[in-house]
Motif scaffolding. Structure first.
Motif, PDB file in Angstrom:
ATOM      1  N   ASN A  88       5.434  -0.941 -16.412  1.00  0.00           N
ATOM      2  CA  ASN A  88       5.037   0.185 -15.556  1.00  0.00           C
ATOM      3  C   ASN A  88       3.577   0.119 -15.089  1.00  0.00           C
ATOM      4  OD1 ASN A  88       7.588   1.219 -15.911  1.00  0.00           O
ATOM      5  ND2 ASN A  88       6.998   2.622 -17.542  1.00  0.00           N
ATOM      6  N   PRO A  89       3.131  -1.017 -14.552  1.00  0.00           N
ATOM      7  CA  PRO A  89       1.758  -1.049 -14.026  1.00  0.00           C
ATOM      8  C   PRO A  89       1.667  -0.191 -12.764  1.00  0.00           C
ATOM      9  CG  PRO A  89       2.928  -3.039 -13.396  1.00  0.00           C
ATOM     10  CD  PRO A  89       3.838  -2.289 -14.338  1.00  0.00           C
ATOM     11  N   ARG A  90       0.500   0.322 -12.502  1.00  0.00           N
ATOM     12  CA  ARG A  90       0.289   1.118 -11.294  1.00  0.00           C
ATOM     13  C   ARG A  90       0.211   0.205 -10.072  1.00  0.00           C
ATOM     14  NH1 ARG A  90      -4.179   5.722 -13.020  1.00  0.00           N
ATOM     15  NH2 ARG A  90      -3.003   6.568 -14.778  1.00  0.00           N
ATOM     16  N   TYR A  91       0.628   0.732  -8.939  1.00  0.00           N
ATOM     17  CA  TYR A  91       0.509  -0.019  -7.690  1.00  0.00           C
ATOM     18  C   TYR A  91      -0.903   0.199  -7.158  1.00  0.00           C
ATOM     19  CZ  TYR A  91       5.581  -0.382  -7.904  1.00  0.00           C
ATOM     20  OH  TYR A  91       6.855  -0.657  -8.312  1.00  0.00           O
ATOM     21  N   ARG A  92      -1.771  -0.745  -7.419  1.00  0.00           N
ATOM     22  CA  ARG A  92      -3.181  -0.579  -7.071  1.00  0.00           C
ATOM     23  C   ARG A  92      -3.422  -0.941  -5.604  1.00  0.00           C
ATOM     24  NH1 ARG A  92      -5.920   0.281 -11.667  1.00  0.00           N
ATOM     25  NH2 ARG A  92      -4.993  -0.419 -13.640  1.00  0.00           N
ATOM     26  N   THR A  93      -4.195  -0.105  -4.939  1.00  0.00           N
ATOM     27  CA  THR A  93      -4.573  -0.413  -3.562  1.00  0.00           C
ATOM     28  C   THR A  93      -5.748  -1.384  -3.571  1.00  0.00           C
ATOM     29  OG1 THR A  93      -6.064   1.491  -3.480  1.00  0.00           O
ATOM     30  CG2 THR A  93      -3.804   1.823  -2.727  1.00  0.00           C
ATOM     31  N   ARG A  94      -5.833  -2.174  -2.489  1.00  0.00           N
ATOM     32  CA  ARG A  94      -6.899  -3.153  -2.353  1.00  0.00           C
ATOM     33  C   ARG A  94      -7.713  -2.829  -1.104  1.00  0.00           C
ATOM     34  NH1 ARG A  94      -3.190  -8.605  -3.352  1.00  0.00           N
ATOM     35  NH2 ARG A  94      -2.519  -8.080  -5.473  1.00  0.00           N
ATOM     36  N   PRO A  95      -8.975  -3.248  -1.089  1.00  0.00           N
ATOM     37  CA  PRO A  95      -9.821  -2.951   0.075  1.00  0.00           C
ATOM     38  C   PRO A  95      -9.229  -3.467   1.386  1.00  0.00           C
ATOM     39  CG  PRO A  95     -11.163  -3.729  -1.744  1.00  0.00           C
ATOM     40  CD  PRO A  95      -9.730  -3.921  -2.165  1.00  0.00           C
ATOM     41  N   GLU A  96      -8.508  -4.597   1.324  1.00  0.00           N
ATOM     42  CA  GLU A  96      -7.965  -5.177   2.558  1.00  0.00           C
ATOM     43  C   GLU A  96      -6.665  -4.516   3.005  1.00  0.00           C
ATOM     44  OE1 GLU A  96      -6.747  -7.971  -0.871  1.00  0.00           O
ATOM     45  OE2 GLU A  96      -8.457  -6.716  -0.279  1.00  0.00           O
ATOM     46  N   ASP A  97      -6.081  -3.623   2.166  1.00  0.00           N
ATOM     47  CA  ASP A  97      -4.850  -2.935   2.545  1.00  0.00           C
ATOM     48  C   ASP A  97      -5.087  -2.007   3.736  1.00  0.00           C
ATOM     49  OD1 ASP A  97      -3.450  -4.142   0.534  1.00  0.00           O
ATOM     50  OD2 ASP A  97      -3.533  -2.448  -0.847  1.00  0.00           O
ATOM     51  N   SER A  98      -4.101  -1.946   4.624  1.00  0.00           N
ATOM     52  CA  SER A  98      -4.181  -0.998   5.736  1.00  0.00           C
ATOM     53  C   SER A  98      -3.950   0.410   5.208  1.00  0.00           C
ATOM     54  CB  SER A  98      -3.127  -1.340   6.788  1.00  0.00           C
ATOM     55  OG  SER A  98      -1.820  -1.106   6.264  1.00  0.00           O
ATOM     56  N   SER A  99      -4.268   1.407   6.001  1.00  0.00           N
ATOM     57  CA  SER A  99      -4.068   2.798   5.584  1.00  0.00           C
ATOM     58  C   SER A  99      -2.588   3.082   5.336  1.00  0.00           C
ATOM     59  CB  SER A  99      -4.622   3.751   6.646  1.00  0.00           C
ATOM     60  OG  SER A  99      -4.005   3.506   7.908  1.00  0.00           O
ATOM     61  N   VAL A 100      -1.704   2.439   6.103  1.00  0.00           N
ATOM     62  CA  VAL A 100      -0.264   2.620   5.914  1.00  0.00           C
ATOM     63  C   VAL A 100       0.178   2.035   4.576  1.00  0.00           C
ATOM     64  CG1 VAL A 100       2.029   2.014   6.788  1.00  0.00           C
ATOM     65  CG2 VAL A 100       0.198   2.629   8.393  1.00  0.00           C
ATOM     66  N   THR A 101      -0.334   0.854   4.238  1.00  0.00           N
ATOM     67  CA  THR A 101       0.015   0.212   2.972  1.00  0.00           C
ATOM     68  C   THR A 101      -0.478   1.028   1.788  1.00  0.00           C
ATOM     69  OG1 THR A 101      -0.083  -1.980   3.990  1.00  0.00           O
ATOM     70  CG2 THR A 101      -0.238  -1.886   1.592  1.00  0.00           C
ATOM     71  N   LYS A 102      -1.701   1.548   1.876  1.00  0.00           N
ATOM     72  CA  LYS A 102      -2.246   2.375   0.793  1.00  0.00           C
ATOM     73  C   LYS A 102      -1.399   3.622   0.581  1.00  0.00           C
ATOM     74  CE  LYS A 102      -7.060   0.893   1.354  1.00  0.00           C
ATOM     75  NZ  LYS A 102      -8.435   1.314   1.725  1.00  0.00           N
ATOM     76  N   LEU A 103      -0.984   4.259   1.677  1.00  0.00           N
ATOM     77  CA  LEU A 103      -0.146   5.451   1.580  1.00  0.00           C
ATOM     78  C   LEU A 103       1.206   5.106   0.980  1.00  0.00           C
ATOM     79  CD1 LEU A 103       0.391   8.427   2.154  1.00  0.00           C
ATOM     80  CD2 LEU A 103       1.119   7.787   4.471  1.00  0.00           C
ATOM     81  N   ALA A 104       1.784   3.969   1.420  1.00  0.00           N
ATOM     82  CA  ALA A 104       3.091   3.549   0.908  1.00  0.00           C
ATOM     83  C   ALA A 104       3.041   3.288  -0.595  1.00  0.00           C
ATOM     84  CB  ALA A 104       3.562   2.303   1.645  1.00  0.00           C
ATOM     85  N   LYS A 105       1.973   2.682  -1.066  1.00  0.00           N
ATOM     86  CA  LYS A 105       1.842   2.403  -2.498  1.00  0.00           C
ATOM     87  C   LYS A 105       1.762   3.689  -3.301  1.00  0.00           C
ATOM     88  CE  LYS A 105      -0.209  -2.227  -2.397  1.00  0.00           C
ATOM     89  NZ  LYS A 105      -1.385  -3.063  -2.759  1.00  0.00           N
ATOM     90  N   ARG A 106       1.015   4.665  -2.789  1.00  0.00           N
ATOM     91  CA  ARG A 106       0.889   5.932  -3.504  1.00  0.00           C
ATOM     92  C   ARG A 106       2.229   6.662  -3.563  1.00  0.00           C
ATOM     93  NH1 ARG A 106      -4.399   6.172  -1.035  1.00  0.00           N
ATOM     94  NH2 ARG A 106      -3.540   7.304   0.754  1.00  0.00           N
ATOM     95  N   VAL A 107       2.942   6.680  -2.434  1.00  0.00           N
ATOM     96  CA  VAL A 107       4.235   7.371  -2.367  1.00  0.00           C
ATOM     97  C   VAL A 107       5.244   6.666  -3.259  1.00  0.00           C
ATOM     98  CG1 VAL A 107       6.183   7.942  -0.873  1.00  0.00           C
ATOM     99  CG2 VAL A 107       3.837   8.318  -0.064  1.00  0.00           C
ATOM    100  N   PHE A 108       5.291   5.331  -3.178  1.00  0.00           N
ATOM    101  CA  PHE A 108       6.273   4.580  -3.956  1.00  0.00           C
ATOM    102  C   PHE A 108       6.014   4.729  -5.449  1.00  0.00           C
ATOM    103  CE2 PHE A 108       8.043   0.703  -5.855  1.00  0.00           C
ATOM    104  CZ  PHE A 108       9.364   0.816  -5.414  1.00  0.00           C
ATOM    105  N   CYS A 109       4.742   4.759  -5.831  1.00  0.00           N
ATOM    106  CA  CYS A 109       4.387   4.890  -7.244  1.00  0.00           C
ATOM    107  C   CYS A 109       4.895   6.223  -7.792  1.00  0.00           C
ATOM    108  CB  CYS A 109       2.879   4.791  -7.421  1.00  0.00           C
ATOM    109  SG  CYS A 109       2.340   4.753  -9.135  1.00  0.00           S
ATOM    110  N   LYS A 110       4.829   7.282  -6.973  1.00  0.00           N
ATOM    111  CA  LYS A 110       5.296   8.589  -7.420  1.00  0.00           C
ATOM    112  C   LYS A 110       6.816   8.676  -7.427  1.00  0.00           C
ATOM    113  CE  LYS A 110       1.239  11.246  -5.941  1.00  0.00           C
ATOM    114  NZ  LYS A 110       0.749  12.343  -5.051  1.00  0.00           N
ATOM    115  N   ALA A 111       7.439   8.007  -6.457  1.00  0.00           N
ATOM    116  CA  ALA A 111       8.887   8.149  -6.288  1.00  0.00           C
ATOM    117  C   ALA A 111       9.689   7.192  -7.165  1.00  0.00           C
ATOM    118  CB  ALA A 111       9.255   7.930  -4.820  1.00  0.00           C
TER     119      ALA A 111
END
Length: 266
Positions: free
Chosen positions: A132-155
């Protein structure tokens, strides 16, 4: 420039440099005073010419290994830092000469610069396993990718060891049990080992390094039993956000692997 062994009265001086070097551990007095002044296995050294500033520093932990039947002291370096050009070399040499085999696990850029200059050998094969590692965002991620990681991690459904406990127990060797202990005793130490190279600390090291009564870190000790006979032990670093296998050893590798999972589930 003299190299000084850290004592509790040096904390403010070292902490000042730790803040400048952005090394949080050096700002924590209980850690520094316990880890580096209560045992011969770990010492912290710094160079200074006036006792008002630190030119370079390093922590060294001397870990007892067995290579077959041969004992070897491996010296791991921690928190290497130099405040001016050339000052790190003296501390580096002090570390290398303090043990039979110096080793760096991880390390900062400065450590790797010195290691590469000394032509140390790099090796692979150390793996980290996470559930269960967290989906960490990276500086090079687009705003869409960062949002998707946060949503997917919760869902996403997060698997737990409790859900898998039946699988663990059903595949474990018959008669394998764990028992939580508060004290390290000689009968925990395996008398034989399936491992050619292993970290093999004596009881006094275990009592110091994985003390179950420390204020700044919580270790939990488990005895491994197979058919009611002690075959080894597991030490868990129990943090509110994660559990880490700090150390483990046993006479049987399959029983040890399953025992580690049982201890994490517990």
């Amino acid at each position: 420039m003299p190299v000084v062994e850290y004592q509790p009265e040096d904390f403010e001086l070292v902490a000042q440099t730790g803040k400048q070097a952005e090394i949080p551990a050096l700002l924590h007095r209980p850690y520094m005073d316990y880890y580096y002044t209560t045992s011969p296995y770990a010492k912290f050294y710094f160079s200074t010419d006036d006792r008002k500033s630190v030119k370079a520093m390093i922590g060294v932990e001397k870990m007892p290994f067995l290579f077959g039947e041969n004992p070897v002291t491996v010296g791991f370096g921690h928190h290497l830092y130099s405040g001016q050009q050339g000052s790190g070399g003296l501390i580096f040499v002090h570390w290398v000469k303090s043990c039979q085999v110096p080793m760096e696990f991880g390390g900062n850029e400065e450590a790797h610069r010195l290691i590469q200059g000394a032509r140390w050998e790099y090796f692979e094969g150390i793996h980290t396993y996470s559930l269960n590692p967290r989906y960490r965002t990276r500086p090079e991620d687009s705003s869409v990718t960062k949002l998707a990681k946060r949503v997917f991690c919760k869902a996403a459904t997060r698997a737990t060891l409790h859900k898998r406990l039946s699988q663990i127990t059903s595949s474990a060797p018959s008669g394998l049990e764990i028992k939580e202990e508060q004290e390290y005793t000689e009968d925990l130490l395996p008398q034989t080992s399936p491992f050619t190279v292993r970290f093999a600390p004596p009881i006094d090291y275990l009592k110091w390094r994985y003390n179950t009564n420390l204020s700044f870190v919580k270790y939990r000790l488990f005895r491994l039993l197979l058919s009611e006979e002690t075959i080894g032990y597991v030490v868990i670093n129990d943090h509110p956000l994660r559990r880490v296998v700090a150390h483990c050893d046993a006479t049987d590798p399959i029983a040890l692997a399953h025992g580690v999972l049982l201890c994490l589930a517990e």
